[in-house]
Design a protein around this motif. Structure first.
Motif, short mmCIF file in Angstrom:
data_model
loop_
_atom_site.label_atom_id
_atom_site.label_comp_id
_atom_site.label_asym_id
_atom_site.label_seq_id
_atom_site.Cartn_x
_atom_site.Cartn_y
_atom_site.Cartn_z
N VAL A 22 0.80 -1.11 -0.15
CA VAL A 22 0.11 0.01 0.15
C VAL A 22 0.92 1.38 -0.12
CG1 VAL A 22 -1.62 1.30 1.33
CG2 VAL A 22 -1.91 -1.07 1.38
N GLY A 23 0.79 2.03 -1.08
CA GLY A 23 1.51 3.42 -1.16
C GLY A 23 3.16 3.48 -0.97
N LEU A 24 3.42 2.33 -1.71
CA LEU A 24 4.96 1.83 -1.82
C LEU A 24 5.69 3.44 -2.16
CD1 LEU A 24 7.60 0.37 -0.98
CD2 LEU A 24 7.12 -0.73 -3.38
N GLY A 25 5.27 3.85 -3.30
CA GLY A 25 6.04 4.85 -3.95
C GLY A 25 5.85 6.19 -2.75
N LEU A 26 4.64 6.28 -2.19
CA LEU A 26 4.55 7.20 -1.38
C LEU A 26 5.68 7.10 -0.19
CD1 LEU A 26 0.59 7.61 -1.33
CD2 LEU A 26 2.37 9.36 -2.41
N HIS A 27 5.75 6.11 0.48
CA HIS A 27 6.67 5.49 1.57
C HIS A 27 7.77 5.87 1.44
CE1 HIS A 27 3.91 3.77 4.78
NE2 HIS A 27 3.39 3.16 3.80
N LEU A 28 8.51 5.45 -0.02
CA LEU A 28 10.01 5.87 -0.38
C LEU A 28 10.05 7.12 -0.52
CD1 LEU A 28 10.54 2.58 -2.38
CD2 LEU A 28 11.06 2.88 -0.25
N ALA A 29 9.06 7.89 -1.10
CA ALA A 29 9.43 9.31 -1.19
C ALA A 29 9.40 9.89 -0.09
CB ALA A 29 8.19 9.83 -2.04
N ARG A 30 8.79 9.54 1.12
CA ARG A 30 8.96 10.27 2.53
C ARG A 30 10.17 9.86 3.12
NH1 ARG A 30 4.49 8.90 6.92
NH2 ARG A 30 5.45 6.91 6.72
N MET A 31 10.51 8.41 2.78
CA MET A 31 11.63 8.16 3.30
C MET A 31 12.97 8.99 2.68
SD MET A 31 13.75 4.13 3.57
CE MET A 31 13.45 3.97 4.92
N ASN A 32 13.05 9.05 1.36
CA ASN A 32 14.07 9.83 1.04
C ASN A 32 14.17 11.37 1.23
OD1 ASN A 32 15.03 7.71 -0.77
ND2 ASN A 32 13.56 8.09 -2.61
N LYS A 33 12.80 11.79 1.46
CA LYS A 33 12.84 13.21 2.03
C LYS A 33 13.58 13.09 3.28
CE LYS A 33 10.13 17.49 2.44
NZ LYS A 33 8.67 17.91 3.09
N GLY A 34 13.23 12.35 4.18
CA GLY A 34 13.72 12.05 5.44
C GLY A 34 15.25 11.95 5.47
N LEU A 35 15.65 11.30 4.86
CA LEU A 35 17.03 11.11 4.44
C LEU A 35 17.94 12.31 4.10
CD1 LEU A 35 16.87 7.64 2.70
CD2 LEU A 35 17.92 7.94 5.02
N SER A 36 17.33 12.92 3.30
CA SER A 36 17.79 14.08 2.71
C SER A 36 17.88 15.18 3.87
CB SER A 36 17.01 14.73 1.46
OG SER A 36 17.68 16.17 1.16
N GLU A 37 16.85 15.39 4.70
CA GLU A 37 16.79 16.34 5.70
C GLU A 37 17.85 15.96 6.83
OE1 GLU A 37 13.59 17.99 7.22
OE2 GLU A 37 12.02 17.60 5.79
N ILE A 38 18.27 14.75 7.16
CA ILE A 38 19.13 14.58 7.89
C ILE A 38 20.63 14.23 7.14
CG2 ILE A 38 17.67 13.61 9.50
CD1 ILE A 38 18.93 10.91 9.09
N SER A 39 20.76 14.62 5.98
CA SER A 39 21.98 14.37 5.24
C SER A 39 22.48 13.01 5.10
CB SER A 39 23.02 15.42 5.83
OG SER A 39 22.61 16.88 5.54
N LEU A 40 21.74 12.13 5.01
CA LEU A 40 22.23 10.57 5.15
C LEU A 40 22.24 10.24 3.63
CD1 LEU A 40 21.05 7.88 7.40
CD2 LEU A 40 21.88 7.26 5.42
N ASN A 41 23.38 9.87 3.06
CA ASN A 41 23.54 9.55 1.84
C ASN A 41 23.05 8.34 1.29
OD1 ASN A 41 24.47 9.99 -0.84
ND2 ASN A 41 26.53 9.46 -0.34
N TYR A 42 21.87 7.98 1.00
CA TYR A 42 21.08 7.07 0.57
C TYR A 42 19.84 7.43 -0.22
CZ TYR A 42 18.78 2.41 0.25
OH TYR A 42 18.20 1.32 -0.35
N LYS A 43 19.77 6.66 -1.18
CA LYS A 43 18.32 6.98 -1.71
C LYS A 43 17.80 5.70 -2.10
CE LYS A 43 15.97 9.16 -5.84
NZ LYS A 43 16.07 10.19 -6.98
#
Length: 286
Positions: free
Chosen positions: A44-65
């Motif tokens: 359910v909502g996999l693309g939405l989950h991963l988009a939110r995860m990537n945004k969070g990773l970017s906000e804490i400057s963690l180098n993974y996509k």
């Protein structure tokens, strides 16, 4: 027999998966996570989950996509181990393991990438007599001011959730110093009053929930709902016609008691039934 988990590119038996105590996820809660519900082998909502995860990773400057195609395959492998048609996948990305404990972000370390699957309850029924309902208490929100980041540092949420457990209920709905609702310890909140479905507008005080997102989009697409993202006072909550909790595990969960007050005579309300029906209709399409 234990199920396999995913750790840094490998599928391993759960008891074989090891993470160093020097990992910053362990030492600092320095990471981002997601929980993706799957029904009949469909996330359910996999693309939405991963988009939110990537945004969070970017906000804490963690180098993974997180890439959609890669994680779709990983998830299918994890859930394929279960006979159950209702399984969730927990995804956890920490900054990784350093040689010393130091607050500043270290350079040139590989992130730790972990995921595992577990059985969950079946999708929420819209039949009143088969619906899981919830009781909650209220309390002042004392967490940090970046709740929009789905951080693995969850102690504040855990402590609030325990308040509800200690009170003998399922959850706690939180409010800020202005007596405006933020969210629950592990859910977003909807309040229905005079036919209007309200939910707190997004800001740093609450998580942009994927189920919240899908529910709003489903009600918009289905039509016939009056929905507003706005400030909601504790007073409005206490006089509400219906109250809902939304999360990946609960979908749209009807609340039948807030503190000592029954909601809708202790049964799920008619707008909840319509909203959950709309959610079920669109949850695999968004």
């Amino acid at each position: 027999m234990s199920h396999k988990v995913y750790l840094n590119g490998e599928f391993l038996a759960q008891e074989e998966a090891k993470i160093s105590p020097m990992d910053r996820g362990f030492l600092f809660g320095d990471g981002i996570y997601e929980v993706v519900p799957c029904y009949d082998a469909k996330p359910v909502g996999l693309g939405l989950h991963l988009a939110r995860m990537n945004k969070g990773l970017s906000e804490i400057s963690l180098n993974y996509k997180a890439e959609l195609s890669e994680w779709a395959d990983i998830i299918q492998t994890l859930i394929g181990q279960f006979e159950s048609t209702a399984v969730s996948v927990y995804i956890h990305i920490s900054r990784g393991c350093d040689i010393k404990r130091y607050h500043a972000y270290p350079k040139d370390i590989a992130p730790t990438i972990f995921a595992y699957a577990f059985e969950i309850s079946p999708s929420q029924s819209v039949q009143i007599d088969k619906t899981k309902t919830y009781k909650v208490v209220t309390g002042e929100d004392k967490r940090w001011q970046r709740c929009h980041i789905k951080s693995t540092s969850l102690l504040g949420n855990v402590m609030h959730f325990q308040q509800g457990q200690d009170a003998g209920v399922d959850e706690i709905i939180l409010y800020n110093e202005q007596k405006m609702l933020t969210e629950a310890a592990a859910c977003n909140v909807f309040v229905v009053k005079d036919g209007i479905i309200m939910t707190p507008k997004l800001d740093n005080q609450l998580l942009p929930g994927i189920t919240r997102n899908i529910a709003l989009e489903a009600m918009h697409k289905d039509g016939g709902f009056k929905v507003s993202e706005q400030d909601i006072s504790v007073e409005t909550l206490c006089t509400a016609d219906e109250v809902w909790l939304t999360s990946s595990s609960k979908e749209i969960g009807p609340v039948v008691q807030v503190d000592d007050r029954k909601i809708n005579d202790g049964i799920p309300g008619p707008l909840w039934q319509k909203a959950q029906t709309a959610y079920n209709k669109y949850k695999f399409k968004l």
